[in-house]
Enzyme design. Structure first.
Site, PDB file in Angstrom:
ATOM      1  N   ARG A  23      -0.626  -8.689 -21.308  1.00  0.00           N
ATOM      2  CA  ARG A  23      -1.771  -8.497 -22.401  1.00  0.00           C
ATOM      3  C   ARG A  23      -1.239  -7.820 -22.738  1.00  0.00           C
ATOM      4  O   ARG A  23      -1.113  -7.372 -24.237  1.00  0.00           O
ATOM      5  CB  ARG A  23      -2.723  -7.663 -21.737  1.00  0.00           C
ATOM      6  CG  ARG A  23      -4.006  -8.464 -20.777  1.00  0.00           C
ATOM      7  CD  ARG A  23      -5.181  -7.296 -20.540  1.00  0.00           C
ATOM      8  NE  ARG A  23      -5.785  -6.534 -21.170  1.00  0.00           N
ATOM      9  CZ  ARG A  23      -6.228  -6.903 -22.247  1.00  0.00           C
ATOM     10  NH1 ARG A  23      -6.975  -7.926 -22.120  1.00  0.00           N
ATOM     11  NH2 ARG A  23      -6.602  -6.666 -22.893  1.00  0.00           N
TER      12      ARG A  23
ATOM     13  N   GLU B  29       1.492  -6.265   8.634  1.00  0.00           N
ATOM     14  CA  GLU B  29       1.519  -5.346   8.673  1.00  0.00           C
ATOM     15  C   GLU B  29       3.383  -4.739   7.683  1.00  0.00           C
ATOM     16  O   GLU B  29       2.719  -3.441   7.700  1.00  0.00           O
ATOM     17  CB  GLU B  29       1.889  -4.895   9.848  1.00  0.00           C
ATOM     18  CG  GLU B  29       1.063  -4.992  11.117  1.00  0.00           C
ATOM     19  CD  GLU B  29      -1.207  -4.554  10.886  1.00  0.00           C
ATOM     20  OE1 GLU B  29      -0.020  -3.553  10.243  1.00  0.00           O
ATOM     21  OE2 GLU B  29      -1.234  -5.810  10.897  1.00  0.00           O
TER      22      GLU B  29
ATOM     23  N   ASP C 251      -6.334  -0.821 -26.929  1.00  0.00           N
ATOM     24  CA  ASP C 251      -6.993  -0.345 -25.068  1.00  0.00           C
ATOM     25  C   ASP C 251      -7.217   1.436 -25.526  1.00  0.00           C
ATOM     26  O   ASP C 251      -6.371   1.704 -25.828  1.00  0.00           O
ATOM     27  CB  ASP C 251      -5.739  -1.142 -24.833  1.00  0.00           C
ATOM     28  CG  ASP C 251      -5.827  -1.952 -24.481  1.00  0.00           C
ATOM     29  OD1 ASP C 251      -7.752  -2.876 -25.216  1.00  0.00           O
ATOM     30  OD2 ASP C 251      -5.918  -2.753 -23.667  1.00  0.00           O
TER      31      ASP C 251
ATOM     32  N   PRO D  69       0.719  -0.965   0.314  1.00  0.00           N
ATOM     33  CA  PRO D  69      -0.222   0.132   0.258  1.00  0.00           C
ATOM     34  C   PRO D  69       0.903   1.371   0.484  1.00  0.00           C
ATOM     35  O   PRO D  69       0.358   2.641  -0.296  1.00  0.00           O
ATOM     36  CB  PRO D  69      -0.854  -0.390   1.143  1.00  0.00           C
ATOM     37  CG  PRO D  69      -0.745  -1.559   1.564  1.00  0.00           C
ATOM     38  CD  PRO D  69       0.661  -2.126   1.115  1.00  0.00           C
TER      39      PRO D  69
HETATM   40  C1  9D3 Z   1      -4.187  -4.144   8.130  1.00  0.00           C
HETATM   41  C2  9D3 Z   1      -3.016  -3.213   8.402  1.00  0.00           C
HETATM   42  N1  9D3 Z   1      -3.460  -1.952   7.859  1.00  0.00           N
HETATM   43  C3  9D3 Z   1      -2.948  -0.483   8.934  1.00  0.00           C
HETATM   44  C4  9D3 Z   1      -1.841  -0.726  10.042  1.00  0.00           C
HETATM   45  C5  9D3 Z   1      -1.379  -1.795   6.966  1.00  0.00           C
HETATM   46  C6  9D3 Z   1      -1.803  -2.534   5.512  1.00  0.00           C
HETATM   47  C7  9D3 Z   1      -0.889  -3.199   5.772  1.00  0.00           C
HETATM   48  C8  9D3 Z   1      -1.073  -4.470   5.007  1.00  0.00           C
HETATM   49  C9  9D3 Z   1      -3.378  -3.044   4.796  1.00  0.00           C
HETATM   50  C10 9D3 Z   1      -2.832  -3.330   3.803  1.00  0.00           C
HETATM   51  C11 9D3 Z   1      -2.439  -4.840   3.626  1.00  0.00           C
HETATM   52  C12 9D3 Z   1      -2.018  -5.413   2.356  1.00  0.00           C
HETATM   53  N2  9D3 Z   1      -1.900  -4.989   1.473  1.00  0.00           N
HETATM   54  C13 9D3 Z   1      -0.983  -5.428   0.554  1.00  0.00           C
HETATM   55  O1  9D3 Z   1      -0.214  -6.057   0.533  1.00  0.00           O
HETATM   56  C14 9D3 Z   1      -1.269  -4.298  -0.352  1.00  0.00           C
HETATM   57  C15 9D3 Z   1      -1.952  -3.490  -1.477  1.00  0.00           C
HETATM   58  C16 9D3 Z   1      -3.431  -3.167  -1.048  1.00  0.00           C
HETATM   59  O2  9D3 Z   1      -3.845  -3.259   0.238  1.00  0.00           O
HETATM   60  N3  9D3 Z   1      -4.057  -1.958  -1.605  1.00  0.00           N
HETATM   61  C17 9D3 Z   1      -3.705  -1.364  -2.940  1.00  0.00           C
HETATM   62  N4  9D3 Z   1      -2.094  -1.843  -3.600  1.00  0.00           N
HETATM   63  C18 9D3 Z   1      -1.806  -3.110  -3.571  1.00  0.00           C
HETATM   64  S1  9D3 Z   1      -0.752  -4.423  -3.136  1.00  0.00           S
HETATM   65  C19 9D3 Z   1      -0.430  -4.713  -2.030  1.00  0.00           C
END
Ligand code: 9D3
Length: 226
Positions: free
Chosen positions: A154, A116, A169, A89
């Site tokens: 793709r 986390e 596209d 994220p």
């Molecule tokens: C629940 C923990 N969150 C707040 C402390 C942080 C968090 C950690 C790990 C939120 C999501 C994640 C898992 N998400 C991904 O690994 C992820 C992701 C996403 O959640 N949204 C958009 N792209 C991606 S790429 C990897």
């Protein structure tokens, strides 16, 4: 293209990647997908891959030593080391332009986070790009990895037939598509725009182009900025 995935949930793969255009691309040998279980690189009895964060706080962090071992082992499976992409994220937002660049690589190693996150030293020392697929919370990087793979594959020449070729596209020219209609010409009293039934090809093209601009202005004005 060779793609190696590092994940704690290998059973999620290949999932949807085995069907349709992507599945055919794989059968044709246009790309190869290898999935590796990070847990298989743990050495203790309990197969531990994570630990509590230094400084305290919620949840668990993936250990840098386990990740290094996993990455080294996977990199040794082919001549080229490959670009390492960590899905998180905190990453840079995935775009059509990034997808096209990645699709030209001959080897990619995609790492999915869970918990986390991963120890920052792994990112600093081993990761080339940190990528997010958008601002919404998922449970891990596995679905984002599948999104990235489908989008990249793709773009590989030969994966798509000419009719749905990636060069047509919408994002290639930065506009949304025009609306589509098919028979019946009237349904429940809802009719199809007259121009589409007129047979005037120049008028139809003009109308469709107008619709593309109107829609983009209405729904995605950000696309017109560039
Ligand atoms: C629940 C923990 N969150 C707040 C402390 C942080 C968090 C950690 C790990 C939120 C999501 C994640 C898992 N998400 C991904 O690994 C992820 C992701 C996403 O959640 N949204 C958009 N792209 C991606 S790429 C990897």
């Amino acid at each position: 293209m060779r793609i190696d995935v590092l994940t704690l949930f290998p059973d999620m793969f290949p999932g949807p990647l085995d069907i349709s255009v992507i599945g055919r691309g794989k059968e044709q040998g246009l790309f190869d997908l290898f999935v590796h279980d990070i847990r298989s690189f743990a050495s203790d009895r309990h197969k531990t891959v994570d630990d509590t964060p230094f400084g305290g706080g919620q949840g668990m962090v993936l250990r840098v030593d386990i990740l290094e071992l996993a990455l080294n082992s996977v990199q040794a499976l082919a001549e080229e080391k490959g670009q390492v992409i960590y899905l998180s994220p905190q990453g840079e937002r995935l775009t059509d332009s990034l997808v096209r660049d990645f699709s030209k690589e001959s080897r990619l190693i995609l790492v999915a986070g869970r918990y986390e996150g991963v120890d920052e030293r792994f990112i600093e020392n081993f990761v080339d790009r940190e990528i997010s697929i958008g601002d919404y919370v998922l449970s891990g990087g596995e679905l984002p990895i599948m999104v990235l793979i489908e989008a990249m594959v793709r773009q590989i020449p030969g994966v798509l037939g000419d009719a749905d070729s990636a060069k047509y596209d919408s994002f290639a020219d930065g506009l949304l598509e025009y609306p589509q209609y098919t028979r019946p010409a009237t349904f429940n009293g809802w009719s199809v725009p007259d121009v589409l039934l007129s047979g005037h090809h120049a008028e139809i093209s003009k109308w469709r182009e107008e619709q593309r601009y109107k829609r983009t202005l209405d729904r995605r004005p950000d696309l017109l900025d560039d």
